[in-house]
Design an enzyme around this catalytic site. Structure first.
Site, short mmCIF file in Angstrom:
data_model
loop_
_atom_site.label_atom_id
_atom_site.label_comp_id
_atom_site.label_asym_id
_atom_site.label_seq_id
_atom_site.Cartn_x
_atom_site.Cartn_y
_atom_site.Cartn_z
N SER A 83 0.81 -1.22 0.00
CA SER A 83 0.00 0.00 0.00
C SER A 83 0.84 1.26 0.00
CB SER A 83 -0.94 0.01 1.21
OG SER A 83 -1.86 -1.05 1.13
N HIS A 271 -6.70 -10.10 3.54
CA HIS A 271 -5.46 -10.68 4.07
C HIS A 271 -5.78 -11.90 4.94
CE1 HIS A 271 -1.96 -8.39 2.91
NE2 HIS A 271 -2.53 -7.23 3.19
N ASP A 309 -5.29 0.26 -4.42
CA ASP A 309 -3.83 0.19 -4.45
C ASP A 309 -3.34 -1.14 -5.01
OD1 ASP A 309 -4.89 -1.06 -2.25
OD2 ASP A 309 -3.69 0.01 -0.78
N HIS A 310 -4.12 -2.20 -4.80
CA HIS A 310 -3.76 -3.55 -5.23
C HIS A 310 -4.91 -4.48 -4.89
CE1 HIS A 310 -3.26 -4.26 -0.97
NE2 HIS A 310 -2.45 -3.21 -0.93
#
Length: 554
Positions: A83, A271, A309-310
């Site tokens: 990030s 995550h 961001d991803h």
């Protein structure tokens, strides 16, 4: 099914000058294409709504790769971003290494200014909003500069000097702590913010009571990240509530405003591989998008740009060769896996595990094999929480490639005059460049101002607690020339009329032929020198900012 009215790019307002007074940037942290699809599927099949608010303003997609970075010969970043590096790209228009917060990828890093900082310089009101800690990577890249994202005490301290008017999120612990990893702060920052005119709030009731007289606000609603949607109480505001209030406070500025709003916990849920929480966090983010879009449509002078961001977790909306998804079960989890993690860790038997799972889910038939899988953990740092999420995900017929990020492209959505600048396939750096262009501010000028003030070198601390810096890269960053004479065993640094000669064996420093008490250190072939040597070289009085780990040039 119910349907949201679609707004195509052709239907959106345009401007002959392609400028906007205001800019709203929304970031779905960890929100890849699969996360967006999952949230839409949930609405379609469970709520009878066939679109996300996001869907009406889709414009394209962005690449997310980071700079390659090494630390001690170990690769710490490459194609797969974190990030910090992704945030640096879409906030400042520059690539950097993973963990770098708006600084360059060099031994002596230089700061890059963000669109928020450029807007501050132009007199606009600014804000940062997040469901993560407000000192976390994505908010941090817009108003702070550190070599490591872990230095959240420094990030909090830099916010005090940033001029950002509205800060809403979690992370109060970093505004009240005094020490982190040997770094010292000035004690609690809260009184210092209040002394500067900030109204400090800690719950939703106080947020709702803010009015036009509250021009600067620090709202910290949790000691760490704001709890997941599934775990929130009524006194913890949603991202939509924070977005609405931030806009209300900032829109009073006659020069306009820029605000960044982050759905930070999409990333955390992914995550952990907590699929039900991931879906709810995307929906929480989409509700904030609706608030922003409704405002922009009514205002008529506001651009919106949205991206991620991803992607996180390598989410797949299928598994085990089964051509179906158990969509009716996607909202049957009572709390997040984070909420029950401590209970799972305290469990002693398969029966204990089964009771915990039954209390938190629809599952009343957990098998001994599944319970054992949870008891054993998944072999990652998530342990039993990871084992629990693996069992839940299999029941829901979704899969994950792991607990990290992936390198897939992410979506871009936009509204207003900014659309042409972010349409189609773009790199994430284009988000920053388009943001600055559409509101008429200069990233280049703001960056030059920062770089005249600060440098962020790698450094080492001796046993006597002295800070030393690598001689060659820092001298060159300060405009000096460096020569190494292997035969004489010396390193020479020269700038204007000043010449430093350092004997590599003793690391003793002579200046213009005269011996000094300055002594450096050789470490694995690299010469390190104290700041005094560089001050004498440049005839300046630079100082070391211990908390932010930077050299203050002036």
């Amino acid at each position: 099914m119910l349907s949201l009215q679609s707004v195509s790019a052709a239907d959106q307002p345009t401007s002959s000058t392609s400028t906007s007074k205001n800019l709203i940037v929304l970031i779905g942290d960890g929100m890849g294409p699969a996360q967006v699809t999952a949230a839409r599927n949930y609405l379609m099949y469970n709520k009878g709504i066939d679109q996300l608010t996001l869907d009406s303003i889709y414009t394209g997609q962005a690449t997310t790769y980071a700079d390659r970075g090494e630390d001690g010969g170990t690769i710490v970043s490459g194609v797969v971003t974190d990030s910090a590096s992704a945030g640096t790209a879409f906030a400042t228009g520059n690539k950097t290494y993973n963990a770098g917060i708006s600084v360059s990828n060099e031994e002596v890093s230089k700061p890059f200014a963000s669109v928020i900082e450029a807007a501050e310089a132009a007199g606009k009101a600014t804000g940062l909003v997040s469901t993560a800690r407000i000192t976390h990577a994505t908010p941090a890249v817009y108003a702070s500069h550190v070599r490591s994202r872990d230095n959240e005490l420094a990030i909090a301290s830099q916010y005090l000097e940033s001029g950002v008017d509205v800060l809403l999120g979690g992370g109060s612990s970093f505004f009240t702590s005094k020490d982190e990893g040997g770094r010292r702060s000035d004690g609690s920052l809260i009184p210092q913010f209040e002394a500067k005119g900030y109204t400090y709030i800690t719950n939703a009731s106080q947020l709702n009571r803010l009015n036009q007289n509250d021009e600067q606000v620090l709202g910290l609603f949790s000691s760490s990240h704001i709890p997941y949607v599934l775990d929130r109480t009524n006194e913890i505001p949603s991202l939509a509530q924070m977005t609405k209030k931030a806009i209300e406070l900032l829109e009073k500025d006659e020069d306009g405003f820029v605000v960044m709003i982050e759905g930070g916990r999409i990333d955390h849920a992914a995550h952990a591989n907590d699929f039900p929480s991931t879906v709810q966090e995307v929906l929480d983010f989409d509700a904030a998008v609706k608030v922003a879009l409704d405002y922009a449509k009514k205002d008529g002078n506001t651009s919106i740009v949205i991206t991620a961001d991803h992607e996180t977790g390598g989410l797949s909306l299928s598994r085990d060769n089964i051509y179906e998804l158990n969509l009716d079960l996607w909202d049957k989890q009572v709390h997040s896996s984070e909420f029950i993690a401590s209970k799972l860790n305290e469990a002693k038997t398969l029966s204990d595990i089964k009771k915990i799972v039954t209390a938190n889910t629809w599952i009343t038939d957990l098998t001994d094999e599944e319970a054992q899988q949870i008891l054993d953990g998944d072999g990652s740092s998530y342990g039993r929480e990871g084992g629990y999420n693996a069992v839940i995900s299999k029941r829901l017929l979704v899969g994950w490639s792991g607990h990290g990020h992936s390198a897939v492209d992410v979506g871009v959505w936009a509204y207003g005059p900014i659309i042409p600048f972010v349409k189609g396939q773009v790199d994430n750096t284009q988000i920053a460049k388009a943001s600055a262009q559409v509101i008429g501010v200069s990233l280049t000028d703001a960056t030059a101002e920062l770089q005249a003030k600060y440098l962020y070198p790698k450094f080492k601390i001796t046993r006597s607690n002295e800070v030393l810096y690598p001689a060659k890269p820092l001298a060159e960053a300060l405009g000096a020339t460096v020569r190494y004479d292997a035969k004489a065993g010396t390193v020479t640094l020269q700038k204007a009329a000043t010449t430093l000669v350092i004997a590599t064996e003793s690391a003793e420093v002579s200046i213009n032929g005269a011996k000094t008490s300055i002594v450096g250190q050789m470490d694995k072939g690299t010469l390190y020198l104290p700041l005094e040597a560089f001050n004498r070289l440049t005839n300046t009085t630079m100082s070391w900012d211990t908390l932010s780990e930077r050299i203050i040039k002036k």
